[in-house]
Motif scaffolding. Structure first.
Motif, PDB file in Angstrom:
ATOM      1  N   LEU A   1      19.107  65.774  27.021  1.00  0.00           N
ATOM      2  CA  LEU A   1      18.049  65.447  26.069  1.00  0.00           C
ATOM      3  C   LEU A   1      17.548  64.035  26.373  1.00  0.00           C
ATOM      4  O   LEU A   1      18.334  63.118  26.630  1.00  0.00           O
ATOM      5  CB  LEU A   1      18.557  65.518  24.632  1.00  0.00           C
ATOM      6  CG  LEU A   1      18.985  66.885  24.117  1.00  0.00           C
ATOM      7  CD1 LEU A   1      19.276  66.809  22.613  1.00  0.00           C
ATOM      8  CD2 LEU A   1      17.947  67.960  24.402  1.00  0.00           C
ATOM      9  N   LEU A   2      16.243  63.869  26.327  1.00  0.00           N
ATOM     10  CA  LEU A   2      15.605  62.578  26.592  1.00  0.00           C
ATOM     11  C   LEU A   2      14.915  62.101  25.320  1.00  0.00           C
ATOM     12  O   LEU A   2      14.162  62.855  24.691  1.00  0.00           O
ATOM     13  CB  LEU A   2      14.577  62.721  27.712  1.00  0.00           C
ATOM     14  CG  LEU A   2      13.674  61.512  27.990  1.00  0.00           C
ATOM     15  CD1 LEU A   2      14.494  60.341  28.536  1.00  0.00           C
ATOM     16  CD2 LEU A   2      12.567  61.897  28.973  1.00  0.00           C
ATOM     17  N   GLU A   3      15.180  60.845  24.944  1.00  0.00           N
ATOM     18  CA  GLU A   3      14.501  60.285  23.777  1.00  0.00           C
ATOM     19  C   GLU A   3      13.023  60.124  24.079  1.00  0.00           C
ATOM     20  O   GLU A   3      12.638  59.547  25.104  1.00  0.00           O
ATOM     21  CB  GLU A   3      15.104  58.941  23.391  1.00  0.00           C
ATOM     22  CG  GLU A   3      14.518  58.379  22.097  1.00  0.00           C
ATOM     23  CD  GLU A   3      15.205  57.102  21.651  1.00  0.00           C
ATOM     24  OE1 GLU A   3      14.941  56.670  20.500  1.00  0.00           O
ATOM     25  OE2 GLU A   3      16.008  56.535  22.426  1.00  0.00           O
ATOM     26  N   LEU A   4      12.191  60.639  23.188  1.00  0.00           N
ATOM     27  CA  LEU A   4      10.746  60.609  23.391  1.00  0.00           C
ATOM     28  C   LEU A   4      10.188  59.207  23.178  1.00  0.00           C
ATOM     29  O   LEU A   4      10.636  58.469  22.306  1.00  0.00           O
ATOM     30  CB  LEU A   4      10.056  61.581  22.424  1.00  0.00           C
ATOM     31  CG  LEU A   4      10.360  63.074  22.650  1.00  0.00           C
ATOM     32  CD1 LEU A   4      10.004  63.871  21.410  1.00  0.00           C
ATOM     33  CD2 LEU A   4       9.605  63.598  23.866  1.00  0.00           C
ATOM     34  N   GLU A   5       9.198  58.865  23.967  1.00  0.00           N
ATOM     35  CA  GLU A   5       8.454  57.623  23.776  1.00  0.00           C
ATOM     36  C   GLU A   5       7.010  57.883  24.160  1.00  0.00           C
ATOM     37  O   GLU A   5       6.705  58.820  24.915  1.00  0.00           O
ATOM     38  CB  GLU A   5       9.034  56.492  24.617  1.00  0.00           C
ATOM     39  CG  GLU A   5       8.972  56.741  26.116  1.00  0.00           C
ATOM     40  CD  GLU A   5       9.561  55.610  26.942  1.00  0.00           C
ATOM     41  OE1 GLU A   5       8.954  55.251  27.962  1.00  0.00           O
ATOM     42  OE2 GLU A   5      10.633  55.091  26.578  1.00  0.00           O
TER      43      GLU A   5
ATOM     44  N   MET B   1      14.258  68.395  25.838  1.00  0.00           N
ATOM     45  CA  MET B   1      15.114  68.794  26.960  1.00  0.00           C
ATOM     46  C   MET B   1      14.402  68.565  28.293  1.00  0.00           C
ATOM     47  O   MET B   1      13.251  68.975  28.467  1.00  0.00           O
ATOM     48  CB  MET B   1      15.505  70.269  26.815  1.00  0.00           C
ATOM     49  CG  MET B   1      16.429  70.778  27.902  1.00  0.00           C
ATOM     50  SD  MET B   1      17.036  72.474  27.579  1.00  0.00           S
ATOM     51  CE  MET B   1      15.511  73.421  27.670  1.00  0.00           C
ATOM     52  N   VAL B   2      15.108  67.921  29.218  1.00  0.00           N
ATOM     53  CA  VAL B   2      14.513  67.606  30.515  1.00  0.00           C
ATOM     54  C   VAL B   2      15.448  68.008  31.649  1.00  0.00           C
ATOM     55  O   VAL B   2      16.665  68.076  31.490  1.00  0.00           O
ATOM     56  CB  VAL B   2      14.179  66.101  30.646  1.00  0.00           C
ATOM     57  CG1 VAL B   2      13.062  65.705  29.705  1.00  0.00           C
ATOM     58  CG2 VAL B   2      15.415  65.243  30.407  1.00  0.00           C
ATOM     59  N   SER B   3      14.846  68.269  32.784  1.00  0.00           N
ATOM     60  CA  SER B   3      15.554  68.473  34.040  1.00  0.00           C
ATOM     61  C   SER B   3      15.303  67.248  34.902  1.00  0.00           C
ATOM     62  O   SER B   3      14.149  66.926  35.215  1.00  0.00           O
ATOM     63  CB  SER B   3      15.037  69.742  34.733  1.00  0.00           C
ATOM     64  OG  SER B   3      15.543  69.850  36.042  1.00  0.00           O
ATOM     65  N   LEU B   4      16.365  66.547  35.279  1.00  0.00           N
ATOM     66  CA  LEU B   4      16.260  65.270  35.985  1.00  0.00           C
ATOM     67  C   LEU B   4      16.682  65.462  37.435  1.00  0.00           C
ATOM     68  O   LEU B   4      17.831  65.783  37.725  1.00  0.00           O
ATOM     69  CB  LEU B   4      17.165  64.236  35.309  1.00  0.00           C
ATOM     70  CG  LEU B   4      16.893  64.014  33.811  1.00  0.00           C
ATOM     71  CD1 LEU B   4      18.111  63.412  33.125  1.00  0.00           C
ATOM     72  CD2 LEU B   4      15.682  63.109  33.627  1.00  0.00           C
ATOM     73  N   PHE B   5      15.732  65.290  38.361  1.00  0.00           N
ATOM     74  CA  PHE B   5      16.072  65.520  39.761  1.00  0.00           C
ATOM     75  C   PHE B   5      15.866  64.271  40.598  1.00  0.00           C
ATOM     76  O   PHE B   5      14.978  63.459  40.350  1.00  0.00           O
ATOM     77  CB  PHE B   5      15.303  66.717  40.334  1.00  0.00           C
ATOM     78  CG  PHE B   5      13.817  66.607  40.258  1.00  0.00           C
ATOM     79  CD1 PHE B   5      13.096  66.118  41.327  1.00  0.00           C
ATOM     80  CD2 PHE B   5      13.134  67.018  39.123  1.00  0.00           C
ATOM     81  CE1 PHE B   5      11.727  66.025  41.266  1.00  0.00           C
ATOM     82  CE2 PHE B   5      11.756  66.931  39.052  1.00  0.00           C
ATOM     83  CZ  PHE B   5      11.051  66.426  40.129  1.00  0.00           C
ATOM     84  N   ASN B   6      16.713  64.167  41.610  1.00  0.00           N
ATOM     85  CA  ASN B   6      16.849  62.961  42.404  1.00  0.00           C
ATOM     86  C   ASN B   6      15.911  63.003  43.610  1.00  0.00           C
ATOM     87  O   ASN B   6      15.873  63.989  44.343  1.00  0.00           O
ATOM     88  CB  ASN B   6      18.304  62.840  42.880  1.00  0.00           C
ATOM     89  CG  ASN B   6      18.682  61.440  43.310  1.00  0.00           C
ATOM     90  OD1 ASN B   6      17.924  60.771  43.988  1.00  0.00           O
ATOM     91  ND2 ASN B   6      19.872  61.010  42.918  1.00  0.00           N
ATOM     92  N   SER B   7      15.164  61.935  43.828  1.00  0.00           N
ATOM     93  CA  SER B   7      14.211  61.909  44.930  1.00  0.00           C
ATOM     94  C   SER B   7      14.890  61.967  46.296  1.00  0.00           C
ATOM     95  O   SER B   7      14.246  62.341  47.287  1.00  0.00           O
ATOM     96  CB  SER B   7      13.355  60.639  44.860  1.00  0.00           C
ATOM     97  OG  SER B   7      14.135  59.490  45.118  1.00  0.00           O
TER      98      SER B   7
END
Length: 436
Positions: A112-116, A245-251
C-alpha cells in the motif's frame, strides 16, 4: 518521501477455485469486447465481472454495473470465494512470459502506498493522461471501496538493496503458482517477516516513484481520499482511503522491459513518397533500406536498424514494398530552440515529441488523434495493418529510456500520452485491497 506499508490482501480461495488462471484478467484497456465475453464464460468468478462489468439499457442509478460489481465482490467474500489473509504482508509478485523468443521474469513488490497530490512530493506522474475513463474509475471505486488492480510504479535504486531482498525472498516456496490464459506464469509470495518488511519500507523512503501505468486510477484514488477526508472530521491520515495498492518494480531488474509504442498512421491525403523524402531531409537524415518484401521478419529488421543505446532519435517508416526508410534526427536541439523553448531539453528530446512535432505535424500536417494515429507495442501488428490497407504507413519507435523518465519528471513535466509501456503488466485479480 514514499511511504509504503504492508496490508492484509484479499485473494481467491484455492479451496473454491481449481484454476487461478481462469479467474484473473488483463488490465481493462487490454481487453476487447470479444475477449471480455470469453472471460465472462471462462469462469463464473472471473474478476472481469467486477472491474469491467456489462451495462444494460435497463440500468438505473440504483441498479447498474457499479452496484452489480459491489454485489459480486461482497457475495464472493461472503461465500468464501475470496478470502482475506490473516497477516499483514508485502507481497512479491512475479510474471514470467516468453516474447520474441526471450523469457522475461519480472519481480515486483506489492504494497500500500500513501496517497499524495501529484507534483508535491516523491510520487511522479510520467505521462499525460486522458480523462475519459476517470468518472468510470471513480464510480467503481466508490461502489466497491476496493483497489482491484495494481498501479505500476517504477523506482530507480543505485545500490541493489531492494533487488537483493527480492532475489532472497524468491528462494522461498511461493504461496501461489498458476498460468494465466495468455501463458504467463504467475507466482506470489507473502513477505510477513517484520524485519524484512521494515527494511523494504525504509528503503523506499528516499526513492521517488514514477507512475508508469494507472495514472487515471491514482488520480481517482486521490479524488476519493479527498472526498472521504472532507466528510470525516476525525481523519488521522491512517485510514485505508489514504492509501492505494501499487506494484513497485525495479529499473535494474532484467525482467522489466520498457516497450516502444509503434504507430499506425492514416493520412487523409495519402502518402506521397516523393514529398516525404524531399521535405523530410530538412530535419532528418533519410536512408532507404532494401529488404525482402516476402520476409515476415521485416518488422524485426526495422527495429534492429534503428536500435541505439545513446540518446539519439531514430525512426523506421514503412508504407509497403521491399524497402523502408530510416530517419535519424539531425539537430537534437531544434525543437527546444525553435518550437518549445518553454519546455525542458529532456522533454524536447523525447522521440514521441519529435514524432509529433516534426513528422506528424510538420511533414504530414495532422494531429496525433485516435482517428488517424493508433499505437501498439507490436510491430508485427503495424506491419499487417499496412499490408491489409488499414494504415498508410507504420512508424517503428525506440523505447523511452529510464534516464529520460527521470529527467522529464524532475523538470515537473509529463511525457506525451502513449510514450511509455512497461512489460509485462500486472494482471487483475491476484491480490485485491479492500478499504475499511
Amino acid at each position: 518521501m514514499a511511504n509504503i506499508k504492508p496490508f492484509k490482501g484479499y485473494r481467491y480461495n484455492p479451496a473454491k477455485i481449481s484454476d487461478m488462471g481462469n479467474v484473473v484478467a488483463p488490465l481493462r484497456y487490454n481487453i476487447g469486447d470479444d475477449e471480455k465475453s470469453k472471460l465472462y464464460e471462462l469462469d463464473e468468478y472471473n474478476i472481469v465481472k467486477i472491474f469491467d462489468g456489462k451495462s444494460f439499457e435497463t440500468d438505473t442509478d440504483e441498479e447498474n454495473k457499479y452496484t452489480r460489481a459491489a454485489e459480486y465482490l461482497n457475495k464472493w467474500i461472503a461465500d468464501g470465494v475470496i478470502v482475506q489473509d490473516d497477516e499483514e504482508a508485502i507481497y512479491l509478485y512475479e510474471e514470467e512470459i516468453e516474447m520474441n523468443g526471450n523469457i522475461y521474469s519480472n519481480l515486483t513488490f506489492v504494497a500500500l502506498l500513501e496517497l499524495e497530490e501529484l507534483g508535491t512530493g516523491s510520487i511522479r506522474s510520467c505521462e499525460e493522461i486522458k480523462e475519459m475513463s476517470k468518472k468510470d474509475r471513480y464510480d467503481l471505486l466508490a461502489a466497491t471501496n476496493a483497489d482491484l488492480s495494481m498501479i505500476s510504479c517504477l523506482y530507480v535504486e543505485r545500490d541493489k538493496q531492494l533487488l537483493n531482498i527480492m532475489l532472497e525472498q524468491r528462494e522461498n516456496e511461493p504461496d501461489v503458482v498458476f498460468n494465466s490464459i495468455d501463458g504467463t506464469k504467475q507466482l506470489l509470495w507473502k513477505i510477513t517477516d517484520k524485519e524484512v518488511i521494515a527494511d523494504i519500507v525504509e528503503a523506499f523512503r528516499d526513492l521517488p516513484l514514477y507512475i508508469t501505468d494507472g495514472q487515471t486510477r491514482y488520480s481517482t484514488c486521490v479524488q476519493h481520499r479527498n472526498y472521504m477526508r472532507a466528510n470525516n472530521p476525525l481523519n488521522t491520515g491512517e485510514e485505508s482511503y489514504n492509501y492505494t495498492m501499487v506494484s513497485l518494480f525495479n529499473s535494474i531488474s532484467d525482467g522489466m522491459v520498457i516497450m516502444p509504442e509503434h504507430r499506425i498512421v492514416k493520412l487523409p491525403r495519402g502518402f506521397s513518397e516523393e514529398f516525404f523524402v524531399a521535405a523530410g531531409q530538412t530535419h532528418f537524415k533519410i536512408e532507404k533500406i532494401i529488404v525482402d518484401e516476402q520476409d515476415d521478419s521485416l518488422p524485426a529488421t526495422m527495429k534492429k536498424q534503428i536500435s541505439t543505446k545513446r540518446l539519439e532519435t531514430k525512426f523506421a517508416l514503412y508504407h509497403g514494398g521491399g524497402y523502408f526508410y530510416r530517419l535519424t534526427l539531425i539537430d537534437p536541439d531544434y525543437i527546444k530552440k525553435e518550437l518549445l523553448p518553454e519546455m525542458s531539453k529532456a522533454y524536447c528530446g523525447l522521440d514521441t515529441v519529435v514524432l509529433r512535432k516534426l513528422i506528424l505535424n510538420d511533414l504530414f500536417n495532422i494531429e496525433e488523434s485516435e482517428e488517424l494515429v493508433s499505437t501498439t507495442i507490436s510491430s508485427n501488428h503495424c506491419y499487417n495493418a499496412v499490408k491489409n490497407g488499414n494504415g498508410d504507413i507504420m512508424i517503428v519507435m525506440n523505447p523511452v529510456k529510464v534516464e529520460q523518465i527521470e529527467s522529464v519528471t524532475a523538470a515537473g513535466e509529463k511525457m506525451p500520452f502513449r510514450t511509455i509501456s512497461m512489460f509485462p503488466k500486472p494482471w487483475v485479480g491476484p491480490i485485491i485491497n479492500i478499504k475499511d
